[in-house]
Motif scaffolding. Structure first.
Motif, PDB file in Angstrom:
ATOM      1  N   ALA A   1       0.808  -1.220   0.000  1.00  0.00           N
ATOM      2  CA  ALA A   1       0.000   0.000   0.000  1.00  0.00           C
ATOM      3  C   ALA A   1       0.840   1.268   0.000  1.00  0.00           C
ATOM      4  N   VAL A   2       0.558   2.118  -0.973  1.00  0.00           N
ATOM      5  CA  VAL A   2       0.895   3.540  -0.889  1.00  0.00           C
ATOM      6  C   VAL A   2      -0.431   4.234  -0.619  1.00  0.00           C
ATOM      7  N   THR A   3      -0.524   4.951   0.479  1.00  0.00           N
ATOM      8  CA  THR A   3      -1.808   5.486   0.920  1.00  0.00           C
ATOM      9  C   THR A   3      -1.953   6.964   0.593  1.00  0.00           C
ATOM     10  N   VAL A   4      -3.209   7.334   0.356  1.00  0.00           N
ATOM     11  CA  VAL A   4      -3.543   8.726   0.053  1.00  0.00           C
ATOM     12  C   VAL A   4      -4.762   9.128   0.872  1.00  0.00           C
ATOM     13  N   LEU A   5      -4.700  10.269   1.509  1.00  0.00           N
ATOM     14  CA  LEU A   5      -5.872  10.860   2.156  1.00  0.00           C
ATOM     15  C   LEU A   5      -6.243  12.106   1.370  1.00  0.00           C
TER      16      LEU A   5
ATOM     17  N   GLY B   1       5.185  -2.790  -7.911  1.00  0.00           N
ATOM     18  CA  GLY B   1       4.617  -3.718  -6.943  1.00  0.00           C
ATOM     19  C   GLY B   1       3.676  -3.081  -5.938  1.00  0.00           C
ATOM     20  N   ASP B   2       3.522  -1.763  -6.000  1.00  0.00           N
ATOM     21  CA  ASP B   2       2.620  -1.080  -5.069  1.00  0.00           C
ATOM     22  C   ASP B   2       1.170  -1.143  -5.554  1.00  0.00           C
ATOM     23  N   ILE B   3       0.265  -0.922  -4.617  1.00  0.00           N
ATOM     24  CA  ILE B   3      -1.147  -0.681  -4.905  1.00  0.00           C
ATOM     25  C   ILE B   3      -1.507   0.643  -4.251  1.00  0.00           C
ATOM     26  N   LEU B   4      -2.094   1.556  -5.022  1.00  0.00           N
ATOM     27  CA  LEU B   4      -2.489   2.854  -4.480  1.00  0.00           C
ATOM     28  C   LEU B   4      -3.820   2.703  -3.753  1.00  0.00           C
ATOM     29  N   VAL B   5      -3.844   3.109  -2.484  1.00  0.00           N
ATOM     30  CA  VAL B   5      -5.038   2.994  -1.645  1.00  0.00           C
ATOM     31  C   VAL B   5      -5.470   4.398  -1.240  1.00  0.00           C
ATOM     32  N   VAL B   6      -6.681   4.786  -1.643  1.00  0.00           N
ATOM     33  CA  VAL B   6      -7.153   6.151  -1.429  1.00  0.00           C
ATOM     34  C   VAL B   6      -8.320   6.167  -0.454  1.00  0.00           C
TER      35      VAL B   6
ATOM     36  N   ALA C   1       2.945   3.020 -15.719  1.00  0.00           N
ATOM     37  CA  ALA C   1       4.325   3.324 -16.120  1.00  0.00           C
ATOM     38  C   ALA C   1       5.298   3.129 -14.969  1.00  0.00           C
ATOM     39  N   ARG C   2       4.795   3.181 -13.740  1.00  0.00           N
ATOM     40  CA  ARG C   2       5.636   3.014 -12.554  1.00  0.00           C
ATOM     41  C   ARG C   2       5.538   1.605 -11.983  1.00  0.00           C
ATOM     42  N   GLY C   3       4.794   0.724 -12.658  1.00  0.00           N
ATOM     43  CA  GLY C   3       4.698  -0.658 -12.197  1.00  0.00           C
ATOM     44  C   GLY C   3       3.695  -0.885 -11.093  1.00  0.00           C
ATOM     45  N   VAL C   4       2.769   0.046 -10.922  1.00  0.00           N
ATOM     46  CA  VAL C   4       1.741  -0.102  -9.884  1.00  0.00           C
ATOM     47  C   VAL C   4       0.733  -1.161 -10.312  1.00  0.00           C
ATOM     48  N   LYS C   5       0.338  -2.005  -9.359  1.00  0.00           N
ATOM     49  CA  LYS C   5      -0.505  -3.166  -9.662  1.00  0.00           C
ATOM     50  C   LYS C   5      -1.980  -2.835  -9.778  1.00  0.00           C
ATOM     51  N   ALA C   6      -2.467  -1.860  -9.008  1.00  0.00           N
ATOM     52  CA  ALA C   6      -3.911  -1.622  -8.964  1.00  0.00           C
ATOM     53  C   ALA C   6      -4.200  -0.369  -8.157  1.00  0.00           C
ATOM     54  N   LEU C   7      -5.481   0.001  -8.170  1.00  0.00           N
ATOM     55  CA  LEU C   7      -5.994   1.095  -7.348  1.00  0.00           C
ATOM     56  C   LEU C   7      -7.141   0.586  -6.499  1.00  0.00           C
ATOM     57  N   VAL C   8      -7.164   0.992  -5.229  1.00  0.00           N
ATOM     58  CA  VAL C   8      -8.294   0.756  -4.329  1.00  0.00           C
ATOM     59  C   VAL C   8      -8.711   2.117  -3.808  1.00  0.00           C
TER      60      VAL C   8
ATOM     61  N   ASN D   1      -2.203   1.025   6.712  1.00  0.00           N
ATOM     62  CA  ASN D   1      -0.943   1.714   6.926  1.00  0.00           C
ATOM     63  C   ASN D   1      -0.066   1.589   5.682  1.00  0.00           C
ATOM     64  N   PRO D   2       0.756   2.588   5.400  1.00  0.00           N
ATOM     65  CA  PRO D   2       1.666   2.481   4.271  1.00  0.00           C
ATOM     66  C   PRO D   2       2.505   1.207   4.371  1.00  0.00           C
ATOM     67  N   GLY D   3       2.630   0.481   3.273  1.00  0.00           N
ATOM     68  CA  GLY D   3       3.432  -0.738   3.263  1.00  0.00           C
ATOM     69  C   GLY D   3       2.688  -1.996   3.616  1.00  0.00           C
ATOM     70  N   ASP D   4       1.432  -1.884   4.072  1.00  0.00           N
ATOM     71  CA  ASP D   4       0.637  -3.086   4.322  1.00  0.00           C
ATOM     72  C   ASP D   4       0.434  -3.868   3.029  1.00  0.00           C
ATOM     73  N   ALA D   5       0.185  -5.152   3.159  1.00  0.00           N
ATOM     74  CA  ALA D   5      -0.115  -5.982   1.989  1.00  0.00           C
ATOM     75  C   ALA D   5      -1.591  -5.834   1.632  1.00  0.00           C
ATOM     76  N   ILE D   6      -1.863  -5.655   0.353  1.00  0.00           N
ATOM     77  CA  ILE D   6      -3.224  -5.523  -0.162  1.00  0.00           C
ATOM     78  C   ILE D   6      -3.472  -6.669  -1.141  1.00  0.00           C
ATOM     79  N   ILE D   7      -4.533  -7.429  -0.918  1.00  0.00           N
ATOM     80  CA  ILE D   7      -4.919  -8.506  -1.814  1.00  0.00           C
ATOM     81  C   ILE D   7      -6.323  -8.191  -2.307  1.00  0.00           C
ATOM     82  N   ALA D   8      -6.528  -8.241  -3.624  1.00  0.00           N
ATOM     83  CA  ALA D   8      -7.822  -7.869  -4.189  1.00  0.00           C
ATOM     84  C   ALA D   8      -8.169  -8.790  -5.350  1.00  0.00           C
ATOM     85  N   ASP D   9      -9.438  -9.217  -5.383  1.00  0.00           N
ATOM     86  CA  ASP D   9      -9.943 -10.012  -6.500  1.00  0.00           C
ATOM     87  C   ASP D   9     -11.457  -9.852  -6.560  1.00  0.00           C
ATOM     88  N   ASP D  10     -12.146 -10.755  -7.231  1.00  0.00           N
ATOM     89  CA  ASP D  10     -13.593 -10.621  -7.374  1.00  0.00           C
ATOM     90  C   ASP D  10     -14.338 -10.721  -6.038  1.00  0.00           C
TER      91      ASP D  10
END
Length: 232
Positions: free
Chosen positions: A55-59, A78-83, A104-111, A159-168
Motif C-alpha cells: 500500500a501507498v496510501t492517500v488521504l 509492486g505497489d497498490i495505491l489505496v485512497v 508506467a511506474r509498475g503499480v498493480k492496482a488502485l483501491v 498503513n503504508p506498506g501493508d499488503a493488499i490482496i484484491a480479487d472478485d
C-alpha cells in the motif's frame, strides 16, 4: 491533519505478498482470523481482475484528486495505491490518464473509497481498480491532503506498506508485521481445502466429512420419510 508526503516507507516483503496473492482474498481473510476485509461495497470495476501489492496510501477530500497526482511520484513497482476520503464521496476521482501514469511506474492496482470513471478504458488497459462507485462526475485540484499516512478505506485501517490482496471477492488488508503468519496459516488452509475438494468431488457429503450428523441430531433435527400433509 498534517499536509505531508512521506517519501520512505517500509513495505511488506515482496515474496510474502506474492504468496498472499496466490491464496486470494477469501483464504487470506480466513487465515487472518476473518480480519482485514474491506466493506463489500468495494467492488472491482471489471470482473476477473486480481492484484497483490503493497500500500501507498492517500488521504484526499471529496471531489478533489490533487493528492492522487502527488502520490503517483511515491509509487514503486509492486505497489497498490489505496485512497481514503475525508468524507463520503462518489465523484469520479480517477480515470485512464492517472492509470496510465501508475502503470508506467509498475503499480498493480488502485483501491479507492470514492468513485472512478473511464471504466471501459480501464478494462481495456487491464488495470485493476476496486472502487465505491463509477461516476462521470469530474473533480478539482484545490485541497491538500496527505500521502503515506494511515488512512481508513472502506472501514479498514490501512498503513503504508501493508499488503493488499484484491480479487472478485473484494479487498483484504494484511498488516506488514502479520504477513508471514497469515501466509503460513493460509497455505495450510489451502492444502486442507484441496483435500476436502477431492473428497467432495468423489461424492462424499459435507455432512459426513465435517461430522455434522450427531450435532444436528442433538440440536433437534429429525428426519421423516413422508411429509405430514401426505399422511392426511
Amino acid at each position: 491533519m498534517k499536509n505531508i508526503v512521506v517519501r520512505n516507507i517500509k513495505r511488506t516483503d515482496a515474496g510474502l505478498v506474492k504468496r498472499l496473492g496466490v491464496l486470494g482474498v477469501a483464504t487470506a481473510h480466513e487465515a487472518y482470523g476473518r480480519g482485514g476485509l474491506m466493506k463489500p461495497y468495494m467492488r472491482p470495476v471489471w470482473q476477473g481482475g486480481e492484484a497483490a501489492g503493497t500500500a501507498v496510501t492517500v488521504l484526499t477530500h471529496p471531489g478533489d484528486n490533487w493528492m492522487i497526482h502527488v502520490a503517483v511520484e511515491q509509487c514503486k513497482e509492486g505497489d497498490i495505491l489505496v485512497v481514503g476520503c475525508s468524507a463520503d464521496n462518489t465523484d469520479g476521482m480517477f480515470g485512464d490518464l492517472l492509470a496510465t501514469s501508475l502503470m508506467a511506474r509498475g503499480v498493480k492496482a488502485l483501491v479507492i473509497d470514492a468513485g472512478i470513471r473511464d471504466a471501459k478504458s480501464l478494462r481495456e488497459m487491464g488495470f485493476p481498480v476496486w472502487s465505491k462507485a463509477i461516476s462521470a462526475k469530474g473533480t478539482v485540484k484545490a485541497s491538500l491532503g496527505a500521502v503515506n499516512v494511515p488512512v481508513v478505506c472502506a472501514g479498514i485501517n490501512v498503513n503504508p506498506g501493508d499488503a493488499i490482496i484484491a480479487d472478485d471477492d473484494g479487498v483484504v488488508v494484511i498488516k506488514r508485521g502479520d504477513a508471514a503468519d497469515v501466509v503460513a496459516k493460509g497455505e495450510k488452509r489451502h492444502a486442507d481445502e484441496e483435500g476436502k475438494r477431492k473428497r467432495l468431488a468423489a461424492g462424499e457429503l459435507g455432512l459426513d466429512m465435517y461430522d455434522m450428523r450427531e450435532p444436528l441430531k442433538k440440536a433437534g433435527l429429525t428426519y421423516i420419510d413422508e411429509s405430514p400433509e401426505d399422511q392426511i
